[in-house]
Design a protein around this motif. Structure first.
Motif: not given
Length: 129
Positions: A15-36
């Motif tokens: 549910q939490h911690g390492p190996s848990s599903i990446g939550r939307p905030g991190r996913r969107i930030l990662g996507f924004a960095i890649d897009w930039a």
């Protein structure tokens, strides 16, 4: 199959911690960095061509997912991509996932495990490191 009690439960992920599903905030930030990054490369080499932005974005995904386990942006925010079948992610999964991500709509359709359609098709999950 009933919905998960937490994202990743049906996949056997914590549910939490390492190996848990990446939550939307991190996913969107990662996507924004890649897009930039894609926009910067496009601006330098292609005079900021929107088609080049998209192609560069997809190529970055295809190159970095099998080599470092995630895109540059997702790595920077503490995420990595795994195959639900175990082992190395391989080459075809990043290609399929990235092409679907490039057309955007599959990434906007999520299940109760917070996996986009592009991840479901590729048999992958974006998890916390």
């Amino acid at each position: 199959m009933p919905p998960s009690k937490w994202p990743g439960e049906r996949l056997g992920l914590p549910q939490h911690g390492p190996s848990s599903i990446g939550r939307p905030g991190r996913r969107i930030l990662g996507f924004a960095i890649d897009w930039a990054i894609a926009i910067a490369v496009s601006a330098i080499f292609f005079n900021y061509d929107p088609a080049a932005n998209l192609i560069i974005f997809v190529i970055l995904q295809i190159v970095f997912i099998p080599t470092i386990g995630a895109s540059i942006g997702h790595r920077l925010v503490g995420l990595r991509l795994i195959s639900l079948h175990g082992g190395w992610i391989g080459l075809w999964r990043p290609v399929v996932r990235s092409l679907l991500l490039g057309i955007a709509l599959p990434a906007l359709v999520w299940d109760s495990d917070q996996r986009g359609f592009h991840d479901k098709i590729a048999g992958t999950a974006l998890i916390r490191q």
